[in-house]
Scaffold this motif. Structure first.
Motif, PDB file in Angstrom:
ATOM      1  N   TRP B 329       0.819  -1.230   0.000  1.00 18.68           N
ATOM      2  CA  TRP B 329       0.000   0.000   0.000  1.00 18.68           C
ATOM      3  C   TRP B 329       0.839   1.260   0.000  1.00 18.68           C
ATOM      4  O   TRP B 329       0.549   2.220  -0.698  1.00 18.68           O
ATOM      5  CB  TRP B 329      -0.982   0.002   1.172  1.00 18.68           C
ATOM      6  N   LEU B 330       1.945   1.235   0.773  1.00 19.85           N
ATOM      7  CA  LEU B 330       2.753   2.438   0.881  1.00 19.85           C
ATOM      8  C   LEU B 330       3.477   2.716  -0.434  1.00 19.85           C
ATOM      9  O   LEU B 330       3.593   3.860  -0.875  1.00 19.85           O
ATOM     10  CB  LEU B 330       3.758   2.284   2.030  1.00 19.85           C
ATOM     11  N   LEU B 331       3.924   1.626  -1.081  1.00 22.85           N
ATOM     12  CA  LEU B 331       4.580   1.764  -2.377  1.00 22.85           C
ATOM     13  C   LEU B 331       3.600   2.311  -3.414  1.00 22.85           C
ATOM     14  O   LEU B 331       3.913   3.225  -4.182  1.00 22.85           O
ATOM     15  CB  LEU B 331       5.126   0.407  -2.823  1.00 22.85           C
ATOM     16  N   THR B 332       2.386   1.728  -3.423  1.00 23.20           N
ATOM     17  CA  THR B 332       1.365   2.191  -4.358  1.00 23.20           C
ATOM     18  C   THR B 332       1.065   3.670  -4.146  1.00 23.20           C
ATOM     19  O   THR B 332       0.961   4.452  -5.097  1.00 23.20           O
ATOM     20  CB  THR B 332       0.049   1.403  -4.165  1.00 23.20           C
ATOM     21  N   LEU B 333       0.944   4.033  -2.865  1.00 23.98           N
ATOM     22  CA  LEU B 333       0.644   5.430  -2.552  1.00 23.98           C
ATOM     23  C   LEU B 333       1.789   6.336  -3.004  1.00 23.98           C
ATOM     24  O   LEU B 333       1.558   7.397  -3.597  1.00 23.98           O
ATOM     25  CB  LEU B 333       0.408   5.586  -1.049  1.00 23.98           C
ATOM     26  N   ALA B 334       3.016   5.891  -2.753  1.00 17.78           N
ATOM     27  CA  ALA B 334       4.174   6.701  -3.131  1.00 17.78           C
ATOM     28  C   ALA B 334       4.229   6.884  -4.646  1.00 17.78           C
ATOM     29  O   ALA B 334       4.519   7.977  -5.143  1.00 17.78           O
ATOM     30  CB  ALA B 334       5.462   6.052  -2.624  1.00 17.78           C
ATOM     31  N   LEU B 335       3.903   5.800  -5.383  1.00 13.40           N
ATOM     32  CA  LEU B 335       3.886   5.908  -6.840  1.00 13.40           C
ATOM     33  C   LEU B 335       2.798   6.876  -7.292  1.00 13.40           C
ATOM     34  O   LEU B 335       3.018   7.730  -8.153  1.00 13.40           O
ATOM     35  CB  LEU B 335       3.648   4.528  -7.471  1.00 13.40           C
ATOM     36  N   ALA B 336       1.614   6.739  -6.695  1.00 12.92           N
ATOM     37  CA  ALA B 336       0.505   7.634  -7.045  1.00 12.92           C
ATOM     38  C   ALA B 336       0.891   9.075  -6.738  1.00 12.92           C
ATOM     39  O   ALA B 336       0.655   9.995  -7.527  1.00 12.92           O
ATOM     40  CB  ALA B 336      -0.752   7.242  -6.274  1.00 12.92           C
ATOM     41  N   PHE B 337       1.521   9.268  -5.577  1.00 13.28           N
ATOM     42  CA  PHE B 337       1.952  10.602  -5.158  1.00 13.28           C
ATOM     43  C   PHE B 337       2.908  11.211  -6.186  1.00 13.28           C
ATOM     44  O   PHE B 337       2.726  12.329  -6.654  1.00 13.28           O
ATOM     45  CB  PHE B 337       2.644  10.489  -3.795  1.00 13.28           C
ATOM     46  N   THR B 338       3.919  10.399  -6.570  1.00 13.29           N
ATOM     47  CA  THR B 338       4.908  10.901  -7.523  1.00 13.29           C
ATOM     48  C   THR B 338       4.252  11.240  -8.858  1.00 13.29           C
ATOM     49  O   THR B 338       4.513  12.297  -9.438  1.00 13.29           O
ATOM     50  CB  THR B 338       6.001   9.841  -7.749  1.00 13.29           C
ATOM     51  N   ALA B 339       3.372  10.334  -9.320  1.00 13.63           N
ATOM     52  CA  ALA B 339       2.723  10.556 -10.610  1.00 13.63           C
ATOM     53  C   ALA B 339       1.889  11.840 -10.580  1.00 13.63           C
ATOM     54  O   ALA B 339       1.966  12.674 -11.491  1.00 13.63           O
ATOM     55  CB  ALA B 339       1.839   9.357 -10.962  1.00 13.63           C
ATOM     56  N   VAL B 340       1.109  12.014  -9.526  1.00 14.89           N
ATOM     57  CA  VAL B 340       0.226  13.180  -9.448  1.00 14.89           C
ATOM     58  C   VAL B 340       1.040  14.471  -9.389  1.00 14.89           C
ATOM     59  O   VAL B 340       0.810  15.421 -10.136  1.00 14.89           O
ATOM     60  CB  VAL B 340      -0.711  13.073  -8.221  1.00 14.89           C
ATOM     61  N   VAL B 341       2.038  14.489  -8.483  1.00 10.01           N
ATOM     62  CA  VAL B 341       2.771  15.733  -8.280  1.00 10.01           C
ATOM     63  C   VAL B 341       3.658  16.060  -9.487  1.00 10.01           C
ATOM     64  O   VAL B 341       3.913  17.217  -9.796  1.00 10.01           O
ATOM     65  CB  VAL B 341       3.584  15.667  -6.964  1.00 10.01           C
ATOM     66  N   LEU B 348      -3.934  16.825  -6.321  1.00  8.13           N
ATOM     67  CA  LEU B 348      -5.178  16.264  -6.836  1.00  8.13           C
ATOM     68  C   LEU B 348      -6.213  17.354  -7.100  1.00  8.13           C
ATOM     69  O   LEU B 348      -6.927  17.331  -8.097  1.00  8.13           O
ATOM     70  CB  LEU B 348      -5.754  15.258  -5.826  1.00  8.13           C
ATOM     71  N   TRP B 349      -6.286  18.317  -6.194  1.00  2.78           N
ATOM     72  CA  TRP B 349      -7.269  19.376  -6.384  1.00  2.78           C
ATOM     73  C   TRP B 349      -6.903  20.219  -7.607  1.00  2.78           C
ATOM     74  O   TRP B 349      -7.780  20.621  -8.387  1.00  2.78           O
ATOM     75  CB  TRP B 349      -7.391  20.242  -5.130  1.00  2.78           C
ATOM     76  N   GLY B 350      -5.627  20.446  -7.808  1.00  2.00           N
ATOM     77  CA  GLY B 350      -5.171  21.173  -8.990  1.00  2.00           C
ATOM     78  C   GLY B 350      -5.528  20.419 -10.262  1.00  2.00           C
ATOM     79  O   GLY B 350      -5.881  21.013 -11.280  1.00  2.00           O
ATOM     80  N   MET B 351      -5.452  19.078 -10.186  1.00  2.00           N
ATOM     81  CA  MET B 351      -5.820  18.246 -11.329  1.00  2.00           C
ATOM     82  C   MET B 351      -7.299  18.434 -11.653  1.00  2.00           C
ATOM     83  O   MET B 351      -7.671  18.648 -12.808  1.00  2.00           O
ATOM     84  CB  MET B 351      -5.521  16.788 -10.980  1.00  2.00           C
ATOM     85  N   ILE B 352      -8.130  18.399 -10.616  1.00  2.00           N
ATOM     86  CA  ILE B 352      -9.569  18.550 -10.834  1.00  2.00           C
ATOM     87  C   ILE B 352      -9.887  19.929 -11.404  1.00  2.00           C
ATOM     88  O   ILE B 352     -10.633  20.055 -12.380  1.00  2.00           O
ATOM     89  CB  ILE B 352     -10.334  18.320  -9.511  1.00  2.00           C
ATOM     90  N   THR B 353      -9.305  20.979 -10.841  1.00  2.00           N
ATOM     91  CA  THR B 353      -9.635  22.318 -11.331  1.00  2.00           C
ATOM     92  C   THR B 353      -9.113  22.533 -12.751  1.00  2.00           C
ATOM     93  O   THR B 353      -9.776  23.182 -13.554  1.00  2.00           O
ATOM     94  CB  THR B 353      -9.079  23.423 -10.408  1.00  2.00           C
ATOM     95  N   SER B 354      -7.952  21.945 -13.071  1.00  3.84           N
ATOM     96  CA  SER B 354      -7.444  22.180 -14.430  1.00  3.84           C
ATOM     97  C   SER B 354      -8.284  21.406 -15.455  1.00  3.84           C
ATOM     98  O   SER B 354      -8.518  21.897 -16.557  1.00  3.84           O
ATOM     99  CB  SER B 354      -5.958  21.826 -14.525  1.00  3.84           C
TER     100      SER B 354
END
Lengths: 252, 366
Positions: B329-341, B348-354
């Motif tokens: 879970w932590l690895l998945t989260l870290a990957l998601a975090f890196t991808a998003v940022v 995530l909120w910036g993604m939604i607004t854009s």
């Protein structure tokens, strides 16, 4: 009594004398200019007067108040404004907000406990902001993010922020640097307007000699941290020391 | 008079109905009342969506307590964001307010009165004391030095709680915490009767939700006050802010105190929820978690940090329990975090607004 006075102002960095015994005075309502070759200490002098640098020795008085040891914000609150050489703005705020920040500092002092009141309820801040926007002709861009302005407009916004602090004495550090001829002309007419309609005293640092000789009442010439000449534009033009240190070098 | 009427009529005739609906929306969404209503609606429906949404397999649904933890951590993230997102000061030691308040709350509850509200108030007061004292060291420092020293102070408190004060704090074993009914009247652990019980579970949820809504409203007001503007100005250009005549030190101090105060509310609520507190709530990893949540969700906004908390706790509390993927879970989260940022620095909120503004501009082209 002069509005601003420095006496025997000296600033050393290690062994280097950046300011050497500088004694100048500026009267209410004048436009004085400071010229000198690169590295002569022009910015150091402004920084020492506006509180960014502590001088090594000497005195600075503004309207009878001793400025030595005061923080920049305290000096600003006394009525000494400044605009910077670089476009020192708040890039991610809108143009209007940039000016509002200064307007709040002017209307409500250096610190005020008002974190629970809406800022759109401050009429005096809004009025001041709109007046500045109009003077500096940035009204059409008021809602734009400052970062997105073209360079010349950023410089004008930077001057506008300085104006919004409602200074009696305004330091302008190379306000026309990097500007097109049209923008320079606009800035010169703004400077004239500030002198005539806003009763301001202006201390100008500038490289453009046409601008300097055009607008100045008096000129100080700085070389190697020391004042080598003071006088009217005509006196400065014909001063042999100035010609040697500065103007002559440029003419060659 | 006459200009006013012409202006008014222009507005109604020139605008097409669709664009005027969007304009109305733009106007409404920035009002404080809209934020209040949104916060209330959010706390009203969130636990149900999070734990009982139909058609979602049971494995993927959260549990009641996780919904309460989201609100508590949401408060913490809002407090943290107030400092980093608004004022530009990166603290790596916000655990000091969270854990400090948690201990003060727990000790007050165990030794004086176990009333949940009073205990939380005492915890918040302790966090406030920390937030008032530490800036005298911290606010001389900038950028990475500020971050490191906040971390150092929090770690110092962690080690103090772990060893020398073990007798009071329980050291690494932690401390069980008592909780009596709220004001002697309402047992917070009791189920709410009827339909509201199905929506919200126990009274504890309402207790936490009340703090959550109050914090959102408070923060929104501060953002709309002169402070909100001045904090941003300090973040953008500190030198310029002082040269227009602002006492930057005092405004940073104010931002720090407000941030510590809000983090203290979250810290005080947690032991009331879990009947426990421990030294790990002072540990630097907790400071790191709140940085990650806030940045993942979106710095500088109100919705962003809360969204970040939801995703983070969902991974920790739900994905963690899944079969194969759970161990990662932590690895998945870290990957998601890196991808998003990486793709959306505003989270995530910036993604939604854009995405929504792209949709709007496409509609405008037609």
């Amino acid at each position: 009594m002069p509005l601003l006075e420095t006496r025997n102002l000296t600033k050393t960095f290690g062994g280097l004398k950046a300011l050497d015994d500088v004694t100048i005075s500026v009267d209410q309502g004048e436009l004085v200019s400071l010229i000198g070759p690169n590295g002569a200490g022009k910015s150091t002098l402004i920084n020492a007067i506006t509180g960014m640098l502590e001088p090594t020795s000497g005195e600075i008085t503004y309207a009878g108040t001793d400025l030595i040891g005061l923080d920049p914000f305290e000096i600003a609150q006394l009525g000494v404004g400044r605009s910077f050489q670089t476009a020192s703005i708040f890039p991610e705020l809108t143009v209007r907000e940039n000016i509002q920040v200064a307007a709040f500092a002017t209307e409500h002092g250096s610190f005020s406990v008002n974190f629970f009141s809406r800022r759109d309820s401050y009429d005096e801040v809004r009025d001041r902001t709109e007046r500045i926007l109009e003077t500096i002709e940035l009204g059409d861009n008021a809602a734009e993010v400052a970062e997105s302005l073209p360079y010349g407009d950023k410089r004008r916004l930077e001057v506008a922020i300085g104006l919004a602090t409602d200074p009696d004495l305004m330091f302008m550090d190379e306000p026309t640097a990097g500007m097109s001829p049209g923008e320079t002309e606009m800035t010169v007419s703004l400077i004239r307007e500030l002198l005539a309609d806003w009763n301001m005293t202006i201390f100008l640092v500038e490289h453009d000699m046409d601008v300097i000789f055009d607008v100045s009442d008096r000129i100080f010439t700085l070389n190697d941290g020391a004042i080598i000449a003071k006088g009217t534009p005509d006196e400065i033009k014909s001063d042999p020391a100035v010609r040697e240190a500065y103007l002559g070098g440029e003419a060659e | 008079m006459s200009t006013e009427t012409t202006e008014g009529s222009e507005e109604t005739t020139d605008d097409e109905p669709a664009s005027s609906a969007l304009e109305t929306w733009d106007r409404i969404k920035h009002t404080e009342r809209f934020v209040l209503v949104s916060a209330v609606v959010f706390v009203a429906v969130f636990p149900w969506v999070f734990t009982s949404l139909p058609l979602i397999p049971n494995d993927l649904l959260a549990y009641d307590q996780l919904a309460r933890l989201v609100l508590i951590w949401g408060i913490f993230a809002l407090g943290f964001n107030h400092l980093l997102g608004q004022t530009g000061l990166l603290s790596f030691g916000h655990a000091m307010f969270f854990g400090g308040s948690a201990y003060a709350t727990a000790l007050f509850a165990n030794n004086v009165v176990a009333d949940p509200f009073l205990s939380v108030v005492v915890g918040v007061c302790f966090a406030l004391v920390l937030a008032v004292v530490t800036p005298f060291i911290l606010l001389r420092l900038h950028t990475v030095y500020f971050a490191i020293v906040t971390l150092a102070i929090a770690q110092m408190l962690y080690y103090m709680a772990r060893e020398p004060f073990e007798g009071i704090t329980g050291g690494i074993n932690g401390l069980g915490v008592e909780r009596s009914p709220l004001f002697g009247l309402v047992e917070l652990g009791a189920d709410i009767p009827g339909i509201f019980g199905a929506l919200w579970g126990t009274y504890m949820y309402l207790f936490i939700a009340a703090f959550f809504v109050a914090v959102v409203v408070f923060i929104t007001r501060v953002r709309k006050s002169p402070y909100g503007l001045i904090f941003k100005a300090v973040r953008e250009n500190e030198t310029r802010a002082s040269f227009v005549g602002l006492d930057v030190w005092r405004y940073k101090f104010a931002a720090f105190v407000i941030s510590g105060f809000i983090a203290g509310i979250a810290g005080g609520l947690l032991p009331m929820e879990t009947y426990f507190t421990g030294v790990e709530r002072l540990h630097w990893t907790l400071s790191g978690d709140v940085v990650m949540m806030t940045v993942l969700g979106g710095l500088g906004t109100v919705a962003g940090p809360i969204l970040g908390v939801i995703v983070f706790l969902y991974f920790e509390g739900v994905v963690n329990g899944l079969d194969v993927i759970g161990g990662y879970w932590l690895l998945t989260l870290a990957l998601a975090f890196t991808a998003v940022v990486w793709k959306y620095p505003d989270g995530l909120w910036g993604m939604i607004t854009s995405v929504s503004s792209r949709l709007r501009s496409r509609r405008g082209d037609q």
